[in-house]
Design a protein around this motif. Structure first.
Motif, mmCIF file in Angstrom:
data_model
loop_
_atom_site.group_PDB
_atom_site.id
_atom_site.type_symbol
_atom_site.label_atom_id
_atom_site.label_comp_id
_atom_site.label_asym_id
_atom_site.label_seq_id
_atom_site.Cartn_x
_atom_site.Cartn_y
_atom_site.Cartn_z
ATOM 1 N N GLN A 19 16.750 5.974 -7.814
ATOM 2 C CA GLN A 19 17.318 7.274 -7.440
ATOM 3 C C GLN A 19 17.047 8.310 -8.524
ATOM 4 N N LEU A 20 17.200 7.908 -9.776
ATOM 5 C CA LEU A 20 17.007 8.836 -10.894
ATOM 6 C C LEU A 20 15.540 9.182 -11.140
ATOM 7 N N THR A 21 14.655 8.226 -10.919
ATOM 8 C CA THR A 21 13.254 8.416 -11.299
ATOM 9 C C THR A 21 12.325 8.738 -10.139
ATOM 10 N N PRO A 25 11.593 2.444 -4.358
ATOM 11 C CA PRO A 25 12.805 1.616 -4.403
ATOM 12 C C PRO A 25 12.582 0.182 -3.931
ATOM 13 N N VAL A 26 11.650 -0.036 -3.042
ATOM 14 C CA VAL A 26 11.411 -1.390 -2.546
ATOM 15 C C VAL A 26 10.830 -2.257 -3.660
ATOM 16 N N ILE A 27 9.842 -1.732 -4.373
ATOM 17 C CA ILE A 27 9.253 -2.449 -5.516
ATOM 18 C C ILE A 27 10.300 -2.621 -6.609
ATOM 19 N N MET A 28 11.071 -1.566 -6.856
ATOM 20 C CA MET A 28 12.107 -1.622 -7.894
ATOM 21 C C MET A 28 13.124 -2.727 -7.605
ATOM 22 N N ILE A 139 33.842 -7.838 -9.597
ATOM 23 C CA ILE A 139 32.636 -7.176 -10.125
ATOM 24 C C ILE A 139 31.506 -7.277 -9.108
ATOM 25 N N PHE A 140 31.343 -8.447 -8.509
ATOM 26 C CA PHE A 140 30.328 -8.635 -7.467
ATOM 27 C C PHE A 140 30.551 -7.640 -6.329
ATOM 28 N N SER A 141 31.798 -7.504 -5.891
ATOM 29 C CA SER A 141 32.120 -6.587 -4.792
ATOM 30 C C SER A 141 31.824 -5.140 -5.169
ATOM 31 N N ALA A 142 32.202 -4.750 -6.388
ATOM 32 C CA ALA A 142 31.933 -3.379 -6.839
ATOM 33 C C ALA A 142 30.426 -3.112 -6.909
ATOM 34 N N LEU A 143 29.665 -4.080 -7.418
ATOM 35 C CA LEU A 143 28.211 -3.919 -7.483
ATOM 36 C C LEU A 143 27.588 -3.867 -6.089
ATOM 37 N N THR A 144 28.177 -4.570 -5.144
ATOM 38 C CA THR A 144 27.709 -4.508 -3.763
ATOM 39 C C THR A 144 27.904 -3.104 -3.205
ATOM 40 N N LEU A 145 29.068 -2.510 -3.461
ATOM 41 C CA LEU A 145 29.323 -1.140 -3.009
ATOM 42 C C LEU A 145 28.362 -0.156 -3.667
ATOM 43 N N VAL A 146 28.119 -0.326 -4.956
ATOM 44 C CA VAL A 146 27.152 0.530 -5.660
ATOM 45 C C VAL A 146 25.768 0.374 -5.036
ATOM 46 N N SER A 147 25.402 -0.860 -4.694
ATOM 47 C CA SER A 147 24.101 -1.117 -4.070
ATOM 48 C C SER A 147 23.991 -0.417 -2.719
ATOM 49 N N PHE A 148 25.054 -0.484 -1.920
ATOM 50 C CA PHE A 148 25.035 0.206 -0.630
ATOM 51 C C PHE A 148 24.906 1.716 -0.818
ATOM 52 N N TYR A 149 25.650 2.259 -1.771
ATOM 53 C CA TYR A 149 25.592 3.698 -2.010
ATOM 54 C C TYR A 149 24.174 4.137 -2.392
ATOM 55 N N PHE A 150 23.630 3.530 -3.442
ATOM 56 C CA PHE A 150 22.296 3.936 -3.884
ATOM 57 C C PHE A 150 21.219 3.507 -2.889
ATOM 58 N N GLY A 151 21.445 2.388 -2.209
ATOM 59 C CA GLY A 151 20.496 1.961 -1.187
ATOM 60 C C GLY A 151 20.391 2.980 -0.077
ATOM 61 N N TRP A 152 21.526 3.515 0.338
ATOM 62 C CA TRP A 152 21.521 4.536 1.382
ATOM 63 C C TRP A 152 20.797 5.789 0.882
ATOM 64 N N GLN A 153 21.012 6.126 -0.383
ATOM 65 C CA GLN A 153 20.387 7.322 -0.961
ATOM 66 C C GLN A 153 18.861 7.204 -1.011
ATOM 67 N N VAL A 154 18.371 6.086 -1.511
ATOM 68 C CA VAL A 154 16.919 5.967 -1.741
ATOM 69 C C VAL A 154 16.167 5.303 -0.605
ATOM 70 N N LEU A 155 16.854 4.502 0.194
ATOM 71 C CA LEU A 155 16.172 3.829 1.292
ATOM 72 C C LEU A 155 16.371 4.520 2.633
ATOM 73 N N GLY A 156 17.157 5.606 2.640
ATOM 74 C CA GLY A 156 17.370 6.349 3.869
ATOM 75 C C GLY A 156 16.058 6.807 4.500
ATOM 76 N N TYR A 157 15.084 7.059 3.675
ATOM 77 C CA TYR A 157 13.756 7.463 4.133
ATOM 78 C C TYR A 157 13.118 6.377 5.008
ATOM 79 N N TYR A 158 13.342 5.117 4.641
ATOM 80 C CA TYR A 158 12.761 3.992 5.363
ATOM 81 C C TYR A 158 13.509 3.675 6.646
ATOM 82 N N ILE A 159 14.792 4.073 6.709
ATOM 83 C CA ILE A 159 15.636 3.705 7.857
ATOM 84 C C ILE A 159 15.423 4.612 9.013
#
Length: 159
Positions: A19-21, A25-28, A139-159
């Protein structure tokens, strides 16, 4: 931390970095997952240790667990090698971000890590958790939520 927590940490951190760079995102994410498992090559029971048992046993014999492969020295050496061998920025950055996420998560455990290897001083956070505990699941649950948030941001293009 368990393997699943390291994996979700690698996913969350690589998606945030993408998201920052603006890197792919798929390769990342793919590289972040692999990178998040690499430091535990020193442990024969880990996913990476089971995948590469001879290398795992050799590293463990020479360095032990959570020492060299959990250090800044290891990150510098791997970064140097990747700069020479891997031409693709998203791949290099994903691997590094995944490895860094692994070290940060292991600093949250009571055992800590030898971040400044070869100095035997252990680095850990002031508040630590037990591997496999309720706190790790949170911690796992919080990281999952973070993944969904950033995943939606950067992978929205693919969806």
């Amino acid at each position: 931390m368990t393997g699943k927590t390291h994996i979700i940490g690698g996913i969350a951190s690589s998606l945030a970095f993408a998201q920052l760079t603006g890197l792919d995102p798929v390769i990342m994410v793919g590289a972040g997952i692999i990178g998040s498992l690499v430091p535990d090559i020193c442990h024969g029971g880990s996913r990476m240790g089971r995948a590469l048992p001879i290398i795992s046993k050799l590293i463990n014999l020479i360095f032990g667990h959570r020492s060299f492969t959990h250090s800044l020295l290891f990150l510098v050496i791997i970064s140097f090698l990747m700069d020479r061998l891997l031409p693709y920025e998203a791949l290099k950055n994903g691997l590094m971000v995944g490895m860094i996420s692994h070290l940060v998560l292991d600093m949250a455990t009571r055992s800590g890590i030898q971040l400044f290897f070869p100095i035997s001083f252990k680095v850990r956070f002031p508040v630590t958790i037990r591997t496999g505990s309720l706190a790790e699941n949170l911690i796992f649950s919080a990281l999952t939520l973070v993944s969904f948030y950033f995943g939606w941001q950067v992978l929205g293009y693919y969806i």
